[in-house]
Design a protein around this motif. Structure first.
Motif, PDB file in Angstrom:
ATOM      1  N   ALA A 110     -12.419  -2.323   9.251  1.00 21.06           N
ATOM      2  CA  ALA A 110     -11.209  -2.712   8.790  1.00 21.06           C
ATOM      3  C   ALA A 110     -11.296  -3.677   9.478  1.00 21.06           C
ATOM      4  N   HIS A 111     -11.061  -4.139  10.499  1.00 20.21           N
ATOM      5  CA  HIS A 111     -10.933  -4.675  11.302  1.00 20.21           C
ATOM      6  C   HIS A 111     -11.131  -6.337  11.280  1.00 20.21           C
ATOM      7  N   GLN A 126      -6.643   5.110   5.468  1.00 16.41           N
ATOM      8  CA  GLN A 126      -7.669   4.538   4.575  1.00 16.41           C
ATOM      9  C   GLN A 126      -8.707   4.343   5.164  1.00 16.41           C
ATOM     10  N   MET A 127     -10.323   5.614   4.467  1.00 15.27           N
ATOM     11  CA  MET A 127     -11.260   5.607   5.261  1.00 15.27           C
ATOM     12  C   MET A 127     -11.904   5.912   4.357  1.00 15.27           C
ATOM     13  N   ASN A 128     -13.116   5.179   5.203  1.00 16.93           N
ATOM     14  CA  ASN A 128     -14.730   4.979   4.292  1.00 16.93           C
ATOM     15  C   ASN A 128     -15.592   4.440   5.510  1.00 16.93           C
ATOM     16  N   TYR A 129     -16.480   4.793   4.917  1.00 17.21           N
ATOM     17  CA  TYR A 129     -17.921   3.921   5.772  1.00 17.21           C
ATOM     18  C   TYR A 129     -17.447   2.984   5.949  1.00 17.21           C
ATOM     19  N   VAL A 130     -17.163   1.801   5.489  1.00 19.53           N
ATOM     20  CA  VAL A 130     -16.692   0.462   5.494  1.00 19.53           C
ATOM     21  C   VAL A 130     -15.868   0.050   6.875  1.00 19.53           C
ATOM     22  N   ASP A 131     -14.735   0.878   6.049  1.00 16.20           N
ATOM     23  CA  ASP A 131     -13.680   0.859   7.093  1.00 16.20           C
ATOM     24  C   ASP A 131     -13.522   1.076   8.323  1.00 16.20           C
ATOM     25  N   TRP A 132     -14.539   2.680   8.685  1.00 14.58           N
ATOM     26  CA  TRP A 132     -14.499   2.836   9.684  1.00 14.58           C
ATOM     27  C   TRP A 132     -14.916   2.374  11.023  1.00 14.58           C
ATOM     28  N   LYS A 133     -15.802   1.455  10.937  1.00 13.20           N
ATOM     29  CA  LYS A 133     -16.018   0.366  11.955  1.00 13.20           C
ATOM     30  C   LYS A 133     -15.765  -0.642  11.812  1.00 13.20           C
ATOM     31  N   ALA A 173     -11.258   2.300  10.543  1.00 16.33           N
ATOM     32  CA  ALA A 173     -10.420   4.107  10.668  1.00 16.33           C
ATOM     33  C   ALA A 173     -10.808   4.563  11.490  1.00 16.33           C
ATOM     34  N   GLU A 174     -11.579   4.605  12.171  1.00 17.53           N
ATOM     35  CA  GLU A 174     -12.649   5.395  13.415  1.00 17.53           C
ATOM     36  C   GLU A 174     -11.345   5.752  14.372  1.00 17.53           C
TER      37      GLU A 174
END
Lengths: 466, 491
Positions: free
Chosen positions: A249-250, A240-247, A259-260
């Motif tokens: 998600a946790h 699952q990746m997008n500009y919100v989950d990148w940094k 996602a990064e």
């Protein structure tokens, strides 16, 4: 009424597509599919030859950067009802698939669990009208139910996929939802019963061209599987990746992994990445209004959703981005975001980081309406409830106190709006907290607690004691 | 002129009262509830002295204008009669008063009330009969139109209208409403005020009083040319040109006759003490026959588990809830006690029409027929709602505040062990305890199996609101249901 209009629109759009296809072949609109978009009155010019393709390093497949997610297919009575008990509107599915293929899209992703188990058949019907080398099939071994954890049941599920999809090989097969339930469940589903070994044999036999897994949840499982890449030779991994989950998600949910990290780990290992939830089930398509403005100012003519697609596609190790597109508008918008791809600039990346910073400030429920939790044994419409709540948050219609200027309006919108989208007997108040749903949620949402919160908020609205 | 005033006032009352029965949002009641308060029978049963005095005074002054203006059943029949007159002009003729019938109906009516068989008596109560008709027959149509508007509003993202569920709240009462509608309409179409002058107990009482009213319709025998235009247009059939008298017990002061007379021989004027003639004739009585059929019809009516999940999406089927068998019906908070409530309620259905939670519905029990009772399949009696008490014109449901409501014990919850989910399926639940507004339910371990938690009810704190019954996941019969309290205690 609404639905009839949409249906009519889709019909009109379909006819228009057909008509322009003819006229294109007559040479007056070369390589262009013009669509009369009657709902937005913006006419779209989506070129048919500008799709971006990524190359699979192992097979050399040229995969379209946009993949069609067959999880949110339209149904006969209600175009938007992923959750409805209705049959899939095959005619519309065919039209959507035709339009997608015409515009260069060539990967279709499904699962035996999607759309109450109807997705693979519908996908098979739509795609079997094309030569097998025109499309790539991506499906999953969705043996979630403990009764399917035996070797026989799992293999039967895989064989059924081949049959329903009307194919004799699968291009991309995922171990579905790896990470949910930890390493223990992974072993039970794939290792102890020898299913993974079986699938690797199938890969050698050429009936599975690429074997990978879709990852949700516990990091330990991800690390173990990637560490053992030499043993399993993962051909791809879906994250699952997008500009919100990148940094974030946790931060948004401690059970999830940024996602990064996932992307970088896979890139290190040279494993191509499939992306799911590019717009978080639509939540990144309709941001809170002040956040939207930041993006609109920069590219006034682009949709909010297009930002996420462009941002993801800018990463080189992405093989394809899966998007579940119910309506022709979704498909057209996504195609126009990626045909051709204008990579995000450094400046735009910074802007999206700021948008993500803002996004996490809003207390949205991270539901992507994927329906994995459904059906709730007690009949609650879980995604419907969360979607309604999120809509009210996004539109700024959540009251904080009865003293709020807009309390009356917020009260009306929340209560009446909820009745409109979810029958009263399927609303949050009826959740008994049995917890059946929790283990199914790929976003690890504490569903009963969230439903209870929604009900508490409703009680306060009703009793005006906020 | 007098007729015009009467028509306008009558129309206002009819429209407003009808609107009150249609309105499900409870907004109109704030402005119009005084119209319901003026209704005679509810006022008598509820001992609303002010309303009674107003009606009596009006009658003693002007005759039965109550029947022509205030009573919605009367004005409804006038409306029907008015339309009928367009098809057949001059269709009435004088008929003799059927005193025996009028007074025996009144007598039976009073006796029924005295012995507590209100359920049967109120079948012929005029205002309530009208209310039942509107609530059962017109309100669903009204809500249907509203729902169409709500759909349209939804399309335009407007929240001006919201959808409301339509369901038949009690089949026998629905049938009674249909019969009432047919009776009123047919009788009015054929004979004008047949109902009011033969059956209606309020009509009989006020009719008797209006014999002594100050203003009455008078015929000047000297000017009269016996053209009988007034008689042929009298929907009460109470003008006798042979004797030049008007039976003021049946005259509803509608003033229709005044305009018909071309010789200025008929007037609405103060009574002169000279005449008191009684006409004698033996004409067959058409209205009697009609009325007997009605009584016969009315008499006839009065006898009257979690599946294994392998695929995603879809909604589990939810079975509709069924009404449990209650020993004592649950009456809304504010009705004090079952006996006090039953003796006052006229079954007009105004509270049923106003209940926003789908809780109140007419009883189908013979003794309390058509009087409202609570049921929790569609919703429960919400703590913030006090609508029924606000609208009740008979004082059967007293107006209470939200604060008072939190301490009135209208009923108590009863646990059905065999139905309870933790007990039956081993699933942990507790939705009843979670949603109990008064915190009367605690989840406790089952004595012989401490892992299973079951609800324990503190009946002293239970209000009988039905939240537990409504929200219990077990269907069709909940594992916890409400029994009514005969007397509504205070906490």
């Amino acid at each position: 009424m609404d639905n009839i209009n949409r249906r009519d629109f889709l019909k009109v759009a379909g006819t228009a597509a057909a008509v322009t296809a003819v006229s294109a072949s007559c040479g007056d609109a070369v390589n262009t599919g013009k669509i009369a978009d009657t709902t937005t009155s913006v006419s779209k010019n989506i070129p048919t030859d500008k799709m971006t393709y990524r190359t699979n390093p192992k097979t050399g497949d040229k995969v379209s950067i946009l993949g069609y997610g067959m999880m949110r297919l339209p149904t006969i009575s209600n175009q938007s009802a992923r959750e409805s008990g209705d049959e899939i509107d095959q005619e519309t599915v065919n039209k959507l698939v035709d339009y997608a293929i015409e515009h260069g899209l060539n990967l279709f992703d499904t699962s035996p669990a999607y759309c109450r188990g109807l997705s693979e058949t519908a996908t098979g019907i739509a795609l079997s009208r094309y030569p097998r080398d025109k499309y790539f099939i991506s499906t999953k071994l969705s043996n979630f139910s403990p009764q399917q954890w035996t070797r026989e049941e799992s293999i039967a599920l895989y064989k059924k996929s081949l049959k329903d999809l009307q194919v004799d090989y699968i291009d991309y097969l995922h171990l579905h939802g790896v990470g949910m339930g930890g390493m223990k469940q992974f072993s039970q589903r794939y290792l102890d019963n020898g299913v993974l070994d079986y699938l690797m044999q199938e890969r050698e036999a050429g009936r599975i061209k690429n074997l990978g897994f879709s990852f949700h949840g516990e990091q330990e499982v991800f690390e173990t599987l990637v560490d053992n890449h030499d043993k399993y030779h993962w051909d791809f991994v879906m994250i699952q990746m997008n500009y919100v989950d990148w940094k974030y998600a946790h931060q948004l949910n401690p059970a999830n992994v940024d996602a990064e990290h996932l992307y970088n780990r896979l890139t290190e290992k040279g494993i191509p990445v499939f992306v799911m939830e590019p717009i978080l089930g639509g939540r990144l398509a309709k941001l809170p209004s002040h956040v939207q403005e930041m993006l609109r100012e920069r590219r006034p003519e682009s949709s909010i959703a297009s930002w996420s697609f462009r941002w993801i596609a800018t990463h080189p190790n992405i093989l394809t981005i899966l998007s579940g597109m119910t309506y022709m508008e979704h498909l057209q918008d996504n195609l126009s975001s990626l045909c051709p791809l204008e990579p995000c600039t450094e400046e735009e990346n910074t802007l999206l980081q700021r948008v993500a910073d803002e996004f996490v400030k809003f207390p949205l429920i991270p539901c992507t309406a994927c329906q994995y939790c459904m059906p709730c044994p007690y009949g609650i419409d879980i995604p419907g409830s969360f979607t309604h709540y999120n809509k009210c948050v996004n539109e700024g219609h959540i009251a904080v106190s009865t003293q709020d200027e807009n309390f009356k309006e917020a009260r009306r919108r929340f209560l009446i709006g909820y009745d409109r989208v979810v029958e009263p007997k399927r609303q949050a108040a009826h959740c008994i907290g049995c917890g059946t749903c929790v283990s199914h949620c790929p976003q690890n949402i504490r569903i009963p607690q969230k439903l209870r919160d929604i009900n508490d908020y409703m009680e306060k609205l009703k009793q005006e004691t906020l | 002129m007098l007729k015009k005033i009467r028509t306008i006032l009558g129309t206002i009352f009819l429209v407003c009262i009808t609107a009150m029965f249609l309105d499900f949002t409870g907004t109109l009641h704030m402005w119009l509830s005084w119209m319901a308060d003026l209704q005679f029978l509810p006022a008598v049963l509820g001992l609303n002295i002010v309303a009674i005095l107003i009606v009596l005074a009006l009658t003693l002054l002007f005759g039965r204008i109550y029947c022509s203006v205030i009573c919605p059943a009367g004005t409804y029949q006038d409306a029907v009669s008015h339309i009928a007159a367009k098809f057949k002009k001059n269709r009435f003729s004088f008929s003799k008063e059927n005193k025996i019938l009028r007074f025996s109906v009144l007598g039976v009516f009073v006796i029924l009330l005295l012995v507590g068989l209100n359920g049967i008596a109120i079948l012929i109560a005029p205002y309530s009969a009208y209310g039942r008709m509107v609530q059962n027959l017109w309100q669903p149509i009204y809500i249907g139109v509203n729902n169409l508007l709500a759909k349209a509003a939804e399309h335009y993202d407007s929240y001006a209208f919201y959808e409301k569920e339509v369901w038949i709240k009690a089949m026998p009462v629905f049938i009674v409403a249909i019969i009432t509608f047919i009776t009123f309409t047919v009788l009015a179409w054929r004979g004008g005020r047949t109902w009011c002058n033969n059956i209606c107990p309020v009509g009989t009482v006020l009719g008797y009083l209006s014999k002594f009213s100050l203003f009455q319709i008078r015929i000047d025998a000297d000017k009269c040319v016996n053209c009988r235009l007034c008689e042929k247009n009298c929907k009460s059939s109470c003008i006798d040109i042979d004797t030049h008298t008007v039976d003021s017990s049946r005259c509803v002061s509608c003033m229709n006759c005044l305009g018909k007379c071309k010789k200025d021989a008929i007037h609405y004027a103060r009574a002169s003490k000279s005449k008191s003639a009684h006409a004698k004739e033996d004409k067959p009585n058409a209205s009697l026959r009609a009325m007997l059929t009605t009584t016969a019809t009315l008499a006839a009516t009065s006898v009257l588990h979690a599946q294994d999940k392998t695929t995603d999406g879809g909604l589990a089927v939810i079975e509709d809830k069924k009404i449990p068998e209650r020993e004592t019906p649950v009456k809304p908070a504010g009705s004090m006690s079952l006996s006090s409530f039953s003796s006052k309620c006229t079954g007009c259905q105004l509270c049923v029409a106003a209940c926003p939670n789908g809780v109140l519905r007419p009883s189908t029990d013979l003794a309390t027929f058509m009087q409202p009772e609570m049921g929790f399949e569609h919703g429960y009696c919400r703590p913030e709602c006090t609508k029924c008490g606000e609208v009740c014109p008979a004082g059967a449901i007293k107006p209470i505040t939200r604060e008072q409501k939190t301490s009135i014990r209208a009923g108590h919850a009863v646990w059905v062990k065999d139905n309870c989910l933790p007990q039956k399926d081993g699933v942990s639940c507790g939705n009843c305890a979670e949603h109990c507004p008064s915190g009367a339910i605690t989840m406790v371990p089952l004595p012989d199996n401490p892992k299973v938690k079951i609800p324990s009810i503190d009946t002293e704190r239970c209000l009988g609101c039905g939240a537990c019954e409504h929200l219990c996941p077990v269907r069709p019969f909940s594992a916890i249901y409400v029994e009514g309290n005969l007397v509504h205690g205070d906490m």
